[in-house]
Write a protein that holds these residues in place. Structure first.
Motif, PDB file in Angstrom:
ATOM      1  N   ALA A 126      -0.831   0.010  -7.436  1.00  0.00           N
ATOM      2  CA  ALA A 126      -1.575  -0.811  -8.391  1.00  0.00           C
ATOM      3  C   ALA A 126      -3.047  -0.387  -8.419  1.00  0.00           C
ATOM      4  O   ALA A 126      -3.669  -0.190  -7.366  1.00  0.00           O
ATOM      5  CB  ALA A 126      -1.459  -2.287  -8.019  1.00  0.00           C
ATOM      6  N   GLY A 127      -3.565  -0.210  -9.637  1.00  0.00           N
ATOM      7  CA  GLY A 127      -4.997   0.051  -9.815  1.00  0.00           C
ATOM      8  C   GLY A 127      -5.408   1.490  -9.592  1.00  0.00           C
ATOM      9  O   GLY A 127      -6.609   1.804  -9.676  1.00  0.00           O
ATOM     10  N   ARG A 128      -4.448   2.401  -9.292  1.00  0.00           N
ATOM     11  CA  ARG A 128      -4.830   3.806  -9.080  1.00  0.00           C
ATOM     12  C   ARG A 128      -3.868   4.708  -9.861  1.00  0.00           C
ATOM     13  O   ARG A 128      -2.753   4.280 -10.193  1.00  0.00           O
ATOM     14  CB  ARG A 128      -4.745   4.166  -7.574  1.00  0.00           C
ATOM     15  N   TYR A 129      -4.295   5.936 -10.149  1.00  0.00           N
ATOM     16  CA  TYR A 129      -3.371   6.887 -10.775  1.00  0.00           C
ATOM     17  C   TYR A 129      -2.618   7.541  -9.621  1.00  0.00           C
ATOM     18  O   TYR A 129      -2.891   8.684  -9.229  1.00  0.00           O
ATOM     19  CB  TYR A 129      -4.145   7.898 -11.618  1.00  0.00           C
ATOM     20  N   ALA A 130      -1.710   6.766  -9.044  1.00  0.00           N
ATOM     21  CA  ALA A 130      -1.031   7.200  -7.815  1.00  0.00           C
ATOM     22  C   ALA A 130       0.331   6.525  -7.743  1.00  0.00           C
ATOM     23  O   ALA A 130       0.558   5.481  -8.356  1.00  0.00           O
ATOM     24  CB  ALA A 130      -1.868   6.808  -6.604  1.00  0.00           C
ATOM     25  N   ASN A 131       1.232   7.151  -6.980  1.00  0.00           N
ATOM     26  CA  ASN A 131       2.541   6.512  -6.779  1.00  0.00           C
ATOM     27  C   ASN A 131       3.036   6.771  -5.365  1.00  0.00           C
ATOM     28  O   ASN A 131       2.560   7.682  -4.682  1.00  0.00           O
ATOM     29  CB  ASN A 131       3.561   7.010  -7.817  1.00  0.00           C
TER      30      ASN A 131
END
Ligand code: BEZ
Ligand code: FE
Length: 353
Positions: A41-46
């Motif tokens: 959530a809230g980041r360009y990340a997974n």
């Protein structure tokens, strides 16, 4: 598990790259190698879980992602935890896979043989495929299984079990029917149709010892053949309830004689039955699951001897030992019959393999 942070240069036009990334990711999810995918959530990340055979395979997979040059990846190798509940061991997995292979191969081989022997046409194959779809859409797979398959499973599984005969469960049992109070009477409408009847008997073990506090979970159709909870007409809970045996193992409950009924005629199971020219009827019967601690539960039905269709039950579930003969009790119009149930001792679990 891989934590991926995507770092695209701020000025970069990346719509096409992102679309290709999405397509590749979905391809890998569909083929089963990308098992979990969670956005942070809230980041360009997974955070992702991949099912791969080796670090090399994982590298190959990650480097096939269009966004790979911009991904900061942190890899954590996950192993099966021995304390996790319900995890089959490697040996159990191997045995289950062998069993699946054996059963599926055998069933398919017999289907293939039937196709060749009967020279099944392409039109017939397409019609069968449509019928499979119809059964699924109508939610009739449980009905189809219980009508045409369950009786063989039941006889094969329990044919040589000690104690009373069982028969199929069918699709109309509802768990958690109310535990009734003595004097026992299945809940019914004030104007319930059908002959009043009293059912009595004993529940014992295979040595003839009475089983006190044994439970009889009873359900049946009404006189018009309708089951509460499944068919329009009877109110919720009608003609369903749990009855207990007394200290001497005896039980007694009052109900009405059910009517025979047909499986639903307008659905795909009914259409298959009609297409084959078979009778869709089940004879009048009362369902019971008789259970007591330390004993195998007995799933059974008692068939009314005056009913039609005893000899052409669509579900092939009638056994001679389960046919009862209601007779006048001498109390008004009341009928009555007696049936003693003998429960087998519980089976020690058989170790897999
Ligand atoms: C029944 O006994 O209620 C039943 C069994 C198999 C198929 C349909 C109904
Ligand atoms: Fe039934």
């Amino acid at each position: 598990m891989v934590q991926m942070e995507v770092r695209l240069p701020p000025e970069m036009e990346a719509d096409d790259l992102k679309a290709r990334e999405r397509a590749r990711s979905q391809e890998l999810q569909r083929d089963g190698s990308w098992v979990h995918l969670w956005r942070v959530a809230g980041r360009y990340a997974n955070v992702s879980v991949f099912d791969v055979g080796s670090p090399d395979e994982l590298h190959e997979l990650l480097s096939s992602l269009p966004l790979f040059p911009y991904i900061d990846a942190h890899v954590t190798a996950l192993a099966r935890h021995p304390s996790k509940l319900d995890q089959p061991t490697e040996e159990e997995r191997r045995l289950m896979s062998e069993r699946a292979n054996q059963l599926i191969s055998d069933i398919l081989r017999r289907v293939h043989e039937a196709i060749v022997e009967n020279e099944v046409t392409y039109e017939e194959y397409q019609a069968v495929k449509q019928w499979f779809i119809d059964v699924g859409e109508a939610g009739e797979w449980p009905l189809f299984g219980d009508v045409y398959i369950e009786h063989v499973v039941e006889k094969n599984a329990f044919g040589d079990r000690a104690g009373s005969q069982g028969t199929i469960l069918g699709p109309f049992h509802l768990p958690d029917a109310p535990v009734l109070e003595a004097p026992y009477e299945l809940p019914r409408r004030p104007d319930e149709q059908g002959d009043r009847t009293v059912v009595t008997g004993r529940v014992t073990d295979t040595d003839g010892n009475p089983l006190a506090g044994a439970n009889l979970d009873v359900w049946q159709a009404d006189a018009s053949g309708a089951y509460s909870g499944f068919m329009p007409g009877p109110p919720e809970g009608n003609l369903r309830g749990q009855v207990r045996t007394r200290d001497d193992g005896r039980y007694e409950f009052r109900t009405v004689i059910p009517g025979p009924y047909t499986i639903p005629l307008d659905g795909p199971t009914g259409r298959l039955t009609a297409a084959a020219g078979w009778s869709p009827w089940r004879p009048s019967h009362i369902h019971l699951i008789v259970s007591a601690e330390g004993h195998e539960p007995l799933v059974t039905q008692l068939f009314i001897d005056t009913s039609d269709y005893l000899h052409d039950d669509v579900a092939s579930a009638v056994k001679d030992e389960l046919i009862v003969h209601p007779e006048p009790t001498g109390k008004g119009d009341e009928l009555g019959f007696s049936y003693d149930f003998v429960l087998a001792p519980i089976h020690a679990p058989v170790p897999v393999g």
